[in-house]
Design a protein around this motif. Structure first.
Motif, PDB file in Angstrom:
ATOM      1  N   MET A   1     -93.735 -53.936 -12.053  1.00  0.00           N
ATOM      2  CA  MET A   1     -94.892 -54.920 -12.422  1.00  0.00           C
ATOM      3  C   MET A   1     -94.515 -55.707 -11.453  1.00  0.00           C
ATOM      4  N   PHE A   2     -92.587 -55.798 -11.478  1.00  0.00           N
ATOM      5  CA  PHE A   2     -91.585 -57.135 -11.335  1.00  0.00           C
ATOM      6  C   PHE A   2     -92.207 -57.184  -8.978  1.00  0.00           C
ATOM      7  N   PHE A   3     -91.954 -55.789  -8.864  1.00  0.00           N
ATOM      8  CA  PHE A   3     -91.974 -55.660  -7.332  1.00  0.00           C
ATOM      9  C   PHE A   3     -93.539 -56.152  -7.013  1.00  0.00           C
ATOM     10  N   ARG A   4     -94.170 -55.582  -7.918  1.00  0.00           N
ATOM     11  CA  ARG A   4     -96.096 -55.304  -7.311  1.00  0.00           C
ATOM     12  C   ARG A   4     -96.429 -57.000  -7.278  1.00  0.00           C
ATOM     13  N   ALA A   5     -95.885 -57.424  -8.292  1.00  0.00           N
ATOM     14  CA  ALA A   5     -95.891 -58.792  -7.745  1.00  0.00           C
ATOM     15  C   ALA A   5     -95.321 -59.203  -7.191  1.00  0.00           C
ATOM     16  N   HIS A   6     -94.067 -59.455  -6.491  1.00  0.00           N
ATOM     17  CA  HIS A   6     -93.175 -59.984  -5.019  1.00  0.00           C
ATOM     18  C   HIS A   6     -93.697 -59.649  -4.118  1.00  0.00           C
ATOM     19  N   LEU A   7     -93.964 -58.793  -4.125  1.00  0.00           N
ATOM     20  CA  LEU A   7     -94.430 -57.284  -2.617  1.00  0.00           C
ATOM     21  C   LEU A   7     -95.481 -57.322  -2.482  1.00  0.00           C
ATOM     22  N   GLY A   8     -96.268 -56.947  -3.584  1.00  0.00           N
ATOM     23  CA  GLY A   8     -97.847 -56.892  -3.542  1.00  0.00           C
ATOM     24  C   GLY A   8     -98.693 -55.072  -3.923  1.00  0.00           C
ATOM     25  N   GLY A   9     -97.525 -54.243  -4.122  1.00  0.00           N
ATOM     26  CA  GLY A   9     -97.866 -52.935  -3.646  1.00  0.00           C
ATOM     27  C   GLY A   9     -96.194 -52.150  -4.830  1.00  0.00           C
ATOM     28  N   ALA A  10     -96.718 -50.777  -5.057  1.00  0.00           N
ATOM     29  CA  ALA A  10     -95.185 -50.102  -5.114  1.00  0.00           C
ATOM     30  C   ALA A  10     -94.295 -49.381  -4.710  1.00  0.00           C
ATOM     31  N   VAL A  11     -93.384 -49.579  -4.699  1.00  0.00           N
ATOM     32  CA  VAL A  11     -91.904 -50.258  -3.820  1.00  0.00           C
ATOM     33  C   VAL A  11     -91.412 -49.161  -3.722  1.00  0.00           C
ATOM     34  N   ARG A  12     -90.514 -48.660  -2.312  1.00  0.00           N
ATOM     35  CA  ARG A  12     -89.318 -47.423  -2.297  1.00  0.00           C
ATOM     36  C   ARG A  12     -88.215 -47.383  -1.825  1.00  0.00           C
TER      37      ARG A  12
END
Length: 313
Positions: free
Chosen positions: A1-12
């Motif tokens: 949720m942190f990365f989705r909030a700051h980057l707009g999506g799932a992260v790898r």
């Protein structure tokens, strides 16, 4: 949720090796390393094979996107200490990272005593000024007990870590803390006390690690000599849950079990089955009807994480 909030999506995250060393290995502080650190410094070794960052990126990105082709990509400078260099070299590496195609940001692993917190903060300023959309430090604390850090040959104390976190946050740089349970000399309250220490700091994420004995480490020598008693799985889960219950609810939990590279793990045997360990932790959380922050923050119900992770991307 942190990365989705700051980057707009799932992260790898894509692990990259920029060829940095470590002050705890090159003689700046010590040549022995931290007792738990493997000889490769948690790196891929690709830099030593002559592969620059752009080639590493080309090779590793397809693997990162196999399960989630539309994920955002973060470069993860993971091996050794990635601010242990002259400022000019650090600027050059950050420029290389910024030029990687499809990049959404950078996670950078380093030590708190390699951020100029006792001087002019030059390296932190370089990170803050880098032309990157997102920058986060992965910063090892391991334990908030200075005596435990000394036994681990860490080379710095908890107060240096605290100053580094505050200085990074003042420059808009996110910080993820690494904690290890079960280091030599650590008492049963060590993980809880370390969580309470970081609760008072402007950290945004935490990675919990069960202690691993890896090949080529000082811990391996201690373990083989019978000088080290390792935590069992049930004990680790018990201490992990106690720590999670006391963790500030806005701190993103990114990891609760450590990973060893293939062929690297010596002990404990249970650490080789991360799936079973995670399943036990989930069952115990459900059985106890408990959650992150239940003790001291949100005793009545699960925290509303949406209030902490509002989308900014």
């Amino acid at each position: 949720m942190f990365f989705r909030a700051h980057l707009g999506g799932a992260v790898r995250k894509v692990p990259l090796d920029a060829g940095f060393s470590c002050p705890n290995r090159d003689g700046t502080i010590s040549r022995h390393g931290c007792s738990f650190c493997n000889p490769a410094g948690s790196g891929t070794g690709l830099h030593a094979q002559g592969l620059d960052l752009s080639i590493q990126w080309q090779r590793l990105v397809p693997r990162a996107l196999v399960r989630e082709p539309k994920a955002k990509l973060l470069a993860y400078l993971q091996a050794y200490t990635n601010t242990h260099a002259a400022p000019e070299r650090l600027r050059g590496v950050l420029a290389e990272v910024a030029a990687l195609p499809g990049l959404s940001g950078l996670c950078l692993g380093t030590r708190p005593d390699c951020l100029d917190v006792d001087g002019d903060h030059a390296r932190l300023d370089i990170l803050a000024q880098a032309e990157l959309p997102f920058v986060r430090l992965d910063l090892g604390l391991q334990s908030a007990d200075d005596a435990v850090l000394a036994k681990a040959n860490r080379g710095h104390g908890a107060e240096v870590f605290a100053r580094a976190v505050r200085a990074a946050a003042a420059r808009g740089i996110f910080v993820c803390v690494h904690l290890v349970h079960g280091l030599p000399g650590a008492g049963p309250e060590d993980l809880v006390q370390s969580v309470e220490f970081l609760n008072a700091l402007p950290v945004t994420a935490v990675k919990f690690h069960n202690l691993l004995v890896c090949r080529g480490t000082a811990l391996e020598r201690q373990w083989r000599a019978g000088e080290l008693v390792l935590s069992g799985l049930e004990n680790y889960v018990f201490e992990l849950i106690r720590a999670l219950e006391r963790l500030r609810p806005d701190i993103c939990v990114e990891r609760v079990f450590a990973d060893a590279a293939p062929g690297e793990l010596v002990a404990p045997e249970w650490a080789a089955d991360k799936t079973a360990a995670l399943a036990l932790a989930r069952r115990e959380m459900q059985r106890r009807n408990t959650w992150q922050g239940r003790v001291g923050f949100c005793p009545e119900a699960l925290p509303d994480w949406s209030m902490y992770y509002k989308e900014t991307a």
